[in-house]
Design a protein around this motif. Structure first.
Motif, short mmCIF file in Angstrom:
data_model
loop_
_atom_site.label_atom_id
_atom_site.label_comp_id
_atom_site.label_asym_id
_atom_site.label_seq_id
_atom_site.Cartn_x
_atom_site.Cartn_y
_atom_site.Cartn_z
N ARG A 378 0.30 34.89 -5.34
CA ARG A 378 0.97 35.74 -4.49
C ARG A 378 1.87 35.35 -3.30
O ARG A 378 3.05 36.01 -3.32
CB ARG A 378 0.08 36.89 -3.48
N ARG A 379 1.44 34.32 -2.73
CA ARG A 379 2.10 33.63 -1.75
C ARG A 379 3.20 32.55 -2.08
O ARG A 379 4.22 32.30 -1.40
CB ARG A 379 1.24 33.31 -0.59
N ILE A 380 2.91 31.87 -3.20
CA ILE A 380 3.48 30.74 -3.47
C ILE A 380 4.30 30.75 -4.65
O ILE A 380 3.54 30.77 -5.94
CB ILE A 380 2.96 29.44 -3.43
N LYS A 381 5.60 31.36 -4.90
CA LYS A 381 6.13 31.82 -6.05
C LYS A 381 6.85 30.82 -6.72
O LYS A 381 7.25 30.70 -7.75
CB LYS A 381 7.32 33.04 -5.65
N ASN A 408 -0.94 32.73 6.10
CA ASN A 408 0.58 33.17 6.43
C ASN A 408 1.37 32.16 5.75
O ASN A 408 2.90 32.33 6.06
CB ASN A 408 0.85 33.07 8.01
N SER A 409 0.74 31.22 4.85
CA SER A 409 2.01 30.45 3.96
C SER A 409 2.65 31.14 2.95
O SER A 409 1.97 32.24 2.41
CB SER A 409 0.99 29.57 3.38
N ARG A 410 3.81 31.22 2.73
CA ARG A 410 4.68 31.82 1.93
C ARG A 410 6.04 31.19 1.45
O ARG A 410 6.53 30.87 2.37
CB ARG A 410 4.73 33.27 2.47
N ASP A 412 8.71 32.34 -1.33
CA ASP A 412 9.33 33.10 -2.43
C ASP A 412 10.24 32.34 -3.12
O ASP A 412 10.13 32.45 -4.62
CB ASP A 412 9.91 34.34 -1.72
N GLU A 453 5.66 27.50 4.91
CA GLU A 453 6.21 29.07 5.17
C GLU A 453 7.83 29.03 5.27
O GLU A 453 8.50 28.28 5.68
CB GLU A 453 5.83 29.55 6.42
#
Length: 533
Positions: A378-381, A408-410, A412, A453
């Motif tokens: 979900r968070r690391i694309k 809160n890591s993300r 995209d 992030e």
């Protein structure tokens, strides 16, 4: 590969030198012998003339020459002078050419022989060569005047030519001996010079050198990698087709300084210190290249350098492919190891008959693993980042370390100008550094937290650990190549992180985390426009 010619380089050079020496010394011998012969003959003639002048002024000669029975007084004196001076004959003769003295007394009263006395009777002094009764001789004439100033005859002093030639021959023998010694000394010296030349040429014949040069040129030209050779002054002496293609130039750069073509190539360090500069990323007007500059040494003296390089795009593409494989393999390895350990735990619980606890453990493990996979999906694309974090998570479980990727890591996506491999290298080295920091701690205190992030402005990476932290005095030193607080061969990872962060235009800071250990914070701003990639 040896030459099949009749004469090797050494033989050809020695033959040429010998021919030149024989010609030079032969001409020198002819010139010297002719000069010596002429000089000695002239010297003997002058000696005869000077002696004739002296005798012509003798009182006995001036008083009795031309008078009856004058020979009685003149002959003894002339013979004394002749024996004292070494002359072959001293002849006093009057104006009629009649002798008043002679080494052979019976010839006194006879006419002088030679036919060259007329000018002397006319008051002239001169030198001549003529055939007399004793043989060919070098003769000096001087007129004799009495006390009233009237010429009464002349004096003839002679040195036999055979005696003069014998003396000339002795001198010429010494000259020829000196020339022969000079020839042999020159040949011997030439032999050692040729041997020295052969040693400098690695005992190779010219044909072998030419063949080897062609082979090396063909090899260097066929290489896909760019190659540039420079001399001791840093001037380019050779460029292959690979370098021309990468730098988009031709042989026109031969003679230019390498620093003009590849700035910051550390060329002076290589040439002055003889140290190699390896795996250096260089920015040129045609793009970024990865270069290696290695010194060329002859008998421990640096005589030049060779720079080899490849387009960084090609290198990075291969590195990315290898990195993806490595990350996936690492993730599979750790998962397989972790799965085996969990199977052992489940098997133990089943053997003990604790079926409920075994079921609870299976559900917990499945949920935990699924939670991590779901979170990363979900968070690391970015696939390489997700695979990296999954692999490090498995590695942390092996080491008994609590590994947390903060909620809160993300990420995209990454801009096309940013290299995924660079970001993975930065994160992997920071996490490995954290592993080393917490491993000495008790298992319950080992904790690492990671935040990755991205935003429209850039990327933030934070790695915190519960280790001892980094003292304030060492927070700049830890990024130096080779620096390590442990006595081993480490000290490379953080230096690599620092270089990559700076190459991406980012910053890295070191502080203290809420976990009590070190906190590494990396911030990279997205480039508005990036060229040369």
């Amino acid at each position: 590969m040896r030459s099949h010619k009749l004469l090797t380089l050494q033989g050809q050079v020695l033959s040429l030198i010998l021919a030149v020496l024989l010609l030079a010394f032969g001409l020198a011998g002819i010139i010297v012998s002719t000069s010596v012969k002429n000089d000695l003959q002239e010297m003997v003639g002058l000696q005869a003339l000077n002696l004739a002048r002296t005798v012509a002024r003798h009182d006995v000669v001036r008083q009795y020459l031309g008078k009856p029975s004058g020979h009685i007084f003149i002959q003894p004196v002339m013979e004394d002078i002749r024996r004292a001076t070494g002359a072959q004959f001293i002849v006093a003769f009057d104006n009629m050419g009649i002798r008043y003295s002679h080494p052979v007394p019976e010839r006194i009263g006879q006419h002088v022989v030679g036919g060259d006395e007329r000018a002397a009777l006319e008051g002239k002094e001169y030198i001549s060569v003529a055939q007399g009764t004793l043989g060919t001789s070098f003769r000096g004439f001087a007129p004799v005047y009495d006390y009233t100033g009237r010429q009464v005859g002349a004096i003839l002093v002679g040195f036999l030519a055979r005696d003069v030639n014998h003396q000339i021959g002795k001198v010429l023998k010494q000259v020829y001996l000196t020339l022969i010694i000079g020839i042999f000394a020159s040949i011997l010296g030439s032999y050692f010079v040729v041997r020295r030349i052969k040693a400098i040429m690695f005992n190779m014949e010219p044909e072998e050198i030419a063949t080897l040069l062609k082979e090396r040129e063909a090899i260097l030209t066929s290489l896909h990698e760019g190659l540039i050779a420079v001399n001791k002054q840093g001037r380019i002496t050779f460029i292959n087709e690979g370098a021309s293609r990468i730098l988009r130039c031709g042989t026109e750069i031969v003679g230019r300084s390498l620093e003009e073509v590849i700035p910051n190539a550390n060329l002076q360090t290589v040439l002055k210190r003889g140290l190699s500069a390896l795996n250096q990323e260089q920015l040129t007007e045609f793009g970024v290249i990865v270069s290696n500059v290695v010194p060329i040494k002859v008998k421990d003296e640096v005589v030049g350098a060779v720079a080899s390089f490849r387009d960084r795009t090609e290198v990075k593409r291969m590195a990315e492919e290898l990195s993806r494989v490595r990350l996936y393999v690492e993730a599979l390895r750790t998962q397989a190891h972790e799965f085996r350990n969990r199977l052992h735990t489940i098997a133990g619980l089943l053997q003990l008959g604790d079926y409920e606890k075994a079921l609870e453990y299976i559900i917990h493990v499945a949920e935990t693993q699924q939670d991590m996979l779901s979170f990363l999906n979900r968070r690391i694309k970015v696939e390489t980042l997700a695979a990296l974090l999954l692999g490090k998570n498995g590695r942390a479980q092996e080491l008994g370390i609590k590994f947390v990727v903060l909620p809160n890591s993300r990420v995209d996506s990454l801009p096309p100008e940013i290299d995924e491999e660079d970001i993975c290298t930065i994160i992997a080295n920071l996490i490995e550094n954290a592993f080393e920091a917490v491993l000495p701690l008790p298992a319950e205190r080992r904790r690492i937290e990671v935040l990755i992030e991205s935003s429209p402005a850039g990327l933030e990476i934070i790695v915190a650990d519960s280790g001892p932290g980094v003292p304030q005095s060492l927070r700049q030193e830890i990024f130096k190549y080779g620096f390590s607080t442990q006595n081993d061969n480490r000290g490379i990872g953080l230096a690599l992180v620092d270089r990559l962060v700076k190459s991406l235009g980012g910053t890295i800071e070191v502080g203290r985390s809420l976990l009590g250990g070190a906190l590494f914070s990396v911030r990279i701003s997205w480039p508005e426009r990036r060229t040369g990639r």
